[in-house]
Design a protein around this motif. Structure first.
Motif, PDB file in Angstrom:
ATOM      1  N   SER A  90       0.833  -1.218   0.000  1.00  0.00           N
ATOM      2  CA  SER A  90       0.000   0.000   0.000  1.00  0.00           C
ATOM      3  C   SER A  90       0.864   1.263   0.000  1.00  0.00           C
ATOM      4  CB  SER A  90      -0.937  -0.004   1.214  1.00  0.00           C
ATOM      5  OG  SER A  90      -0.177  -0.106   2.416  1.00  0.00           O
ATOM      6  N   HIS A  91       2.118   1.116  -0.355  1.00  0.00           N
ATOM      7  CA  HIS A  91       3.056   2.242  -0.386  1.00  0.00           C
ATOM      8  C   HIS A  91       2.660   3.237  -1.475  1.00  0.00           C
ATOM      9  CE1 HIS A  91       6.949   4.361  -0.607  1.00  0.00           C
ATOM     10  NE2 HIS A  91       7.217   3.823   0.591  1.00  0.00           N
ATOM     11  N   LYS A  92       3.022   4.493  -1.297  1.00  0.00           N
ATOM     12  CA  LYS A  92       2.684   5.507  -2.300  1.00  0.00           C
ATOM     13  C   LYS A  92       3.468   5.315  -3.595  1.00  0.00           C
ATOM     14  CE  LYS A  92       6.041   8.848  -0.477  1.00  0.00           C
ATOM     15  NZ  LYS A  92       6.225  10.207   0.108  1.00  0.00           N
ATOM     16  N   SER A  93       4.632   4.655  -3.514  1.00  0.00           N
ATOM     17  CA  SER A  93       5.454   4.428  -4.701  1.00  0.00           C
ATOM     18  C   SER A  93       4.968   3.210  -5.469  1.00  0.00           C
ATOM     19  CB  SER A  93       6.917   4.223  -4.312  1.00  0.00           C
ATOM     20  OG  SER A  93       7.662   3.706  -5.392  1.00  0.00           O
ATOM     21  N   GLU A  94       4.738   3.398  -6.750  1.00  0.00           N
ATOM     22  CA  GLU A  94       4.312   2.302  -7.622  1.00  0.00           C
ATOM     23  C   GLU A  94       5.352   1.175  -7.638  1.00  0.00           C
ATOM     24  OE1 GLU A  94       4.302   1.710 -12.461  1.00  0.00           O
ATOM     25  OE2 GLU A  94       3.880   3.692 -11.632  1.00  0.00           O
ATOM     26  N   LEU A  95       6.632   1.540  -7.680  1.00  0.00           N
ATOM     27  CA  LEU A  95       7.694   0.531  -7.711  1.00  0.00           C
ATOM     28  C   LEU A  95       7.739  -0.290  -6.430  1.00  0.00           C
ATOM     29  CD1 LEU A  95      10.656   2.442  -9.418  1.00  0.00           C
ATOM     30  CD2 LEU A  95       9.476   0.406 -10.285  1.00  0.00           C
ATOM     31  N   VAL A  96       7.550   0.367  -5.301  1.00  0.00           N
ATOM     32  CA  VAL A  96       7.552  -0.364  -4.029  1.00  0.00           C
ATOM     33  C   VAL A  96       6.395  -1.356  -3.993  1.00  0.00           C
ATOM     34  CG1 VAL A  96       7.314  -0.178  -1.525  1.00  0.00           C
ATOM     35  CG2 VAL A  96       8.742   1.461  -2.758  1.00  0.00           C
ATOM     36  N   ARG A  97       5.217  -0.934  -4.441  1.00  0.00           N
ATOM     37  CA  ARG A  97       4.065  -1.841  -4.463  1.00  0.00           C
ATOM     38  C   ARG A  97       4.335  -3.034  -5.389  1.00  0.00           C
ATOM     39  NH1 ARG A  97       1.426   3.028  -5.433  1.00  0.00           N
ATOM     40  NH2 ARG A  97       0.581   2.333  -7.441  1.00  0.00           N
ATOM     41  N   GLU A  98       4.845  -2.728  -6.574  1.00  0.00           N
ATOM     42  CA  GLU A  98       5.104  -3.795  -7.544  1.00  0.00           C
ATOM     43  C   GLU A  98       6.139  -4.787  -7.013  1.00  0.00           C
ATOM     44  OE1 GLU A  98       7.006  -4.393 -12.039  1.00  0.00           O
ATOM     45  OE2 GLU A  98       6.736  -2.368 -11.218  1.00  0.00           O
ATOM     46  N   TRP A  99       7.246  -4.278  -6.499  1.00  0.00           N
ATOM     47  CA  TRP A  99       8.319  -5.165  -6.060  1.00  0.00           C
ATOM     48  C   TRP A  99       8.029  -5.837  -4.720  1.00  0.00           C
ATOM     49  CZ3 TRP A  99      12.950  -6.817  -8.247  1.00  0.00           C
ATOM     50  CH2 TRP A  99      13.123  -6.416  -9.573  1.00  0.00           C
ATOM     51  N   SER A 100       7.181  -5.238  -3.932  1.00  0.00           N
ATOM     52  CA  SER A 100       6.737  -5.929  -2.714  1.00  0.00           C
ATOM     53  C   SER A 100       5.941  -7.176  -3.099  1.00  0.00           C
ATOM     54  CB  SER A 100       5.879  -5.001  -1.856  1.00  0.00           C
ATOM     55  OG  SER A 100       6.645  -3.950  -1.317  1.00  0.00           O
ATOM     56  N   ALA A 101       5.082  -7.022  -4.117  1.00  0.00           N
ATOM     57  CA  ALA A 101       4.305  -8.174  -4.599  1.00  0.00           C
ATOM     58  C   ALA A 101       5.225  -9.234  -5.198  1.00  0.00           C
ATOM     59  CB  ALA A 101       3.285  -7.713  -5.639  1.00  0.00           C
ATOM     60  N   LYS A 102       6.186  -8.785  -6.010  1.00  0.00           N
ATOM     61  CA  LYS A 102       7.114  -9.742  -6.621  1.00  0.00           C
ATOM     62  C   LYS A 102       7.911 -10.502  -5.567  1.00  0.00           C
ATOM     63  CE  LYS A 102       7.968  -7.468 -11.077  1.00  0.00           C
ATOM     64  NZ  LYS A 102       8.986  -6.808 -11.937  1.00  0.00           N
ATOM     65  N   THR A 103       8.369  -9.781  -4.545  1.00  0.00           N
ATOM     66  CA  THR A 103       9.176 -10.405  -3.498  1.00  0.00           C
ATOM     67  C   THR A 103       8.349 -11.403  -2.697  1.00  0.00           C
ATOM     68  OG1 THR A 103      10.447  -8.343  -3.356  1.00  0.00           O
ATOM     69  CG2 THR A 103      10.748  -9.943  -1.591  1.00  0.00           C
ATOM     70  N   LEU A 104       7.104 -11.059  -2.400  1.00  0.00           N
ATOM     71  CA  LEU A 104       6.217 -11.994  -1.702  1.00  0.00           C
ATOM     72  C   LEU A 104       5.998 -13.260  -2.522  1.00  0.00           C
ATOM     73  CD1 LEU A 104       3.602  -9.479  -0.272  1.00  0.00           C
ATOM     74  CD2 LEU A 104       5.039 -11.013   1.098  1.00  0.00           C
ATOM     75  N   GLY A 105       5.933 -13.082  -3.838  1.00  0.00           N
ATOM     76  CA  GLY A 105       5.737 -14.235  -4.717  1.00  0.00           C
ATOM     77  C   GLY A 105       6.869 -15.237  -4.672  1.00  0.00           C
ATOM     78  N   GLN A 106       8.039 -14.810  -4.219  1.00  0.00           N
ATOM     79  CA  GLN A 106       9.199 -15.694  -4.147  1.00  0.00           C
ATOM     80  C   GLN A 106       9.387 -16.337  -2.774  1.00  0.00           C
ATOM     81  OE1 GLN A 106      10.888 -16.362  -6.941  1.00  0.00           O
ATOM     82  NE2 GLN A 106       9.521 -14.949  -8.006  1.00  0.00           N
ATOM     83  N   MET A 107       8.507 -16.029  -1.847  1.00  0.00           N
ATOM     84  CA  MET A 107       8.745 -16.468  -0.468  1.00  0.00           C
ATOM     85  C   MET A 107       8.006 -17.727  -0.056  1.00  0.00           C
ATOM     86  SD  MET A 107       9.089 -12.956   1.688  1.00  0.00           S
ATOM     87  CE  MET A 107      10.593 -11.984   1.591  1.00  0.00           C
ATOM     88  N   GLY A 108       7.124 -18.234  -0.891  1.00  0.00           N
ATOM     89  CA  GLY A 108       6.464 -19.492  -0.588  1.00  0.00           C
ATOM     90  C   GLY A 108       5.536 -19.446   0.606  1.00  0.00           C
TER      91      GLY A 108
END
Length: 548
Positions: free
Chosen positions: A113-131
């Protein structure tokens, strides 16, 4: 500690030219020599990570990505670093966060829910790698359906795809889909559902293939096809799906027509002969009516190929006149051909009907697919031996799409090459050129398993006619390693005066691969070719030969 210090030292050497370079140098030395304890080293890194200097942040992120462990104080700062413009920094931050997944997940959930689009996108990507540790974030990821940025939504879908609690994710997405009105969010939920197929969702998906929004309709089709691939569509839904697909195969979007057509393999896969014949009958009659309405006229079906009771009164009463639907007849025909292609050999009886359009360029691809899938019968080989060059070219292309070409087809292709070669006479008509090239190309596909086909093609490399040489190269380019017996001759053609011959010689050598290693010397000489297109193909050929 010493190893991580060395890595940190190397990553910071470029900072020595900056005003603060001496400080960095002293710090780096202290890490190596062990003057400062690890706690102080991490404190310096945390200070840099919380600052605004992009270079210091990059160096600190690199340090934590290579350190054996990441302190909890660094986690929220690393999430912030996911918003850095440098892609490498974002990758390193994601790597560092992945070293302590259980502790990082709460911070990444806030990052969604960060104001930065990149932070939101990469937070989702990083979660996707954590199983497993990231499974608790599925609700937060589903809420990204409301995110205004397409790339963030796609990252969330990709992360949910990897969620280990697939059944729960699919159920939640389905419930949200039922109450959603916005097309973009519907597409989001449909994509999520497609990654976690469940039998009970099929009935809901049926509603969405009827929607007016084409993007939503296609997303629903994608989800249904995913369920089909996973074996999650029960037989009781087959007729409902295929009735809906009958409308979609005549739609205005090509990708939807193709996807809807592929659903018609369902009764074939389940060996439901009665249902297969039922829909085959509908598709055949519709195609026949469209041909008649278009002024082309139908083709009389030989008795042995006629689908059972194709024109009975009950059929006409039940399904009406499909040739007068008011839709573009070419689009309808294309969709029907995609459907027939998915039905395989069971659709062979329709070939005499659909091949009336063999000379229609707009239907060329789906018609070839349908004929190849059905298994071209022996009478196709007679087309290769006939005087109609367009018909011969069509038959040759159909054979080139088949995994296994019958003996009659190989004989017909060889005869077709002979009939339409330049030495046969009136070669310069466009149709005859196409027939000659199509037959050589088809023989090239067969040449992967037939040395006789390779020999038939190779004889034209010695020709003095440029068209024959180009045709031979085109055919051999599809053969692969079995064409290596002609490496020496093909290499000599790299210096031919005809630009297209030089280009195709390079392409063919590249496709032969490492079996053409004897051609490397000539290819290196051909790098001096003044034509940039030819030179580019030579470079590709060298790369393929050396790589393989």
């Amino acid at each position: 500690m010493a190893d991580s210090g060395v890595l940190y030292y190397l990553s910071c050497m470029k900072s020595l030219l900056k005003p603060y370079g001496l400080v960095w140098f002293v710090l780096s030395l202290s890490v190596i020599t062990g003057i400062f304890p690890q706690e102080k080293e991490e404190r310096w890194m945390l200070e840099d990570l919380s600052g605004k200097d992009a270079e210091k942040i990059a160096a600190a992120v690199k340090y934590f990505s290579r350190a054996p462990g990441v302190p909890e104080k660094a986690l929220p700062l690393l999430v912030e670093a996911l918003g850095q413009m440098d892609y490498t920094v974002r990758e390193d931050a994601a790597l560092a966060l992945g070293k302590n997944p259980s502790a990082a997940v709460p911070h990444l959930r806030k990052g969604l829910s960060h104001k930065s689009e990149l932070v939101r996108e990469w937070s989702a990507k990083t979660l996707g790698q954590m199983g497993e540790p990231a499974a608790v974030a599925s609700g937060d990821l589903l809420r990204l359906a409301f995110d205004p940025e397409w790339n963030v939504r796609e990252a969330a879908v990709a992360a949910l795809k990897k969620n280990p609690d697939g059944k729960e994710v699919s159920e939640n997405a389905l419930n949200l889909l039922k109450n959603e009105k916005e097309p973009e969010r519907k597409i989001f939920y449909l994509k999520v559902i497609s990654h976690h197929p469940e039998e009970k969702t099929v009935s809901v998906l049926l509603e969405y293939i009827k929607t007016e929004d084409l993007d939503v309709r296609e997303a629903a089709l994608d989800a249904i096809l995913a369920h089909k691939a996973a074996g999650k569509i029960q037989p009781e839904f087959h007729s409902l799906l295929l009735d809906g697909a009958l409308d979609l195969i005549s739609g205005e979007r090509k990708s939807i027509r193709w996807k809807a057509g592929s659903l018609f393999s369902l009764p074939v896969d389940f060996k439901n002969t009665e249902m297969t014949q039922h829909y085959l009958k509908i598709l055949t009659q519709r195609y026949q009516n469209l041909s008649s309405a278009g002024g082309q006229g139908g083709t009389e079906i030989p008795p042995e190929n006629n689908p059972e009771d194709l024109d009975d009164d009950a059929f006409d009463k039940s399904f009406g006149d499909f040739g007068n639907s008011g839709k573009d007849p070419l689009l309808e025909k294309e969709g029907i051909l995609y459907a027939l292609a998915s039905m395989g050999s069971t659709a062979s009886a329709t070939l005499p009907i659909v091949t009336v359009d063999y000379d229609n360029e707009e239907l060329r691809e789906p018609l070839e697919m349908a004929c190849a899938s059905a298994g071209a019968p022996d009478w196709f080989a007679s087309w290769l031996a006939g005087k109609d060059s367009v018909k011969a070219a069509f038959a040759a292309r159909v054979f080139s799409r088949m995994e296994s070409v019958p003996a009659s087809g190989l004989e017909g292709l060889s005869l077709c090459v002979k009939n339409y070669s330049p030495s046969s006479g009136s070669f310069y008509k466009k149709g005859e050129v196409l027939a000659f090239e199509a037959c050589l190309s088809s023989l090239g596909t067969c040449g992967k398993n037939s040395h006789a086909s390779v020999k038939t093609i190779g004889q034209y490399l010695k020709s003095k006619n440029p068209e024959e040489i180009k045709g031979a190269l085109l055919g051999l380019s599809r053969v692969g390693g079995n064409a290596s017996v002609y490496t020496e001759k093909i290499s000599s053609l790299l210096f031919h005066k005809d630009r297209e011959i030089r280009r195709w010689a390079a392409i063919t050598l590249g496709n032969i691969g490492n079996k053409a290693s004897d051609a490397i010397y000539d290819l290196e000489k051909a790098l001096q070719d003044k034509d940039p297109v030819v030179k580019a193909e030579v470079v590709r050929a060298l790369a393929k030969i050396r790589l393989r």
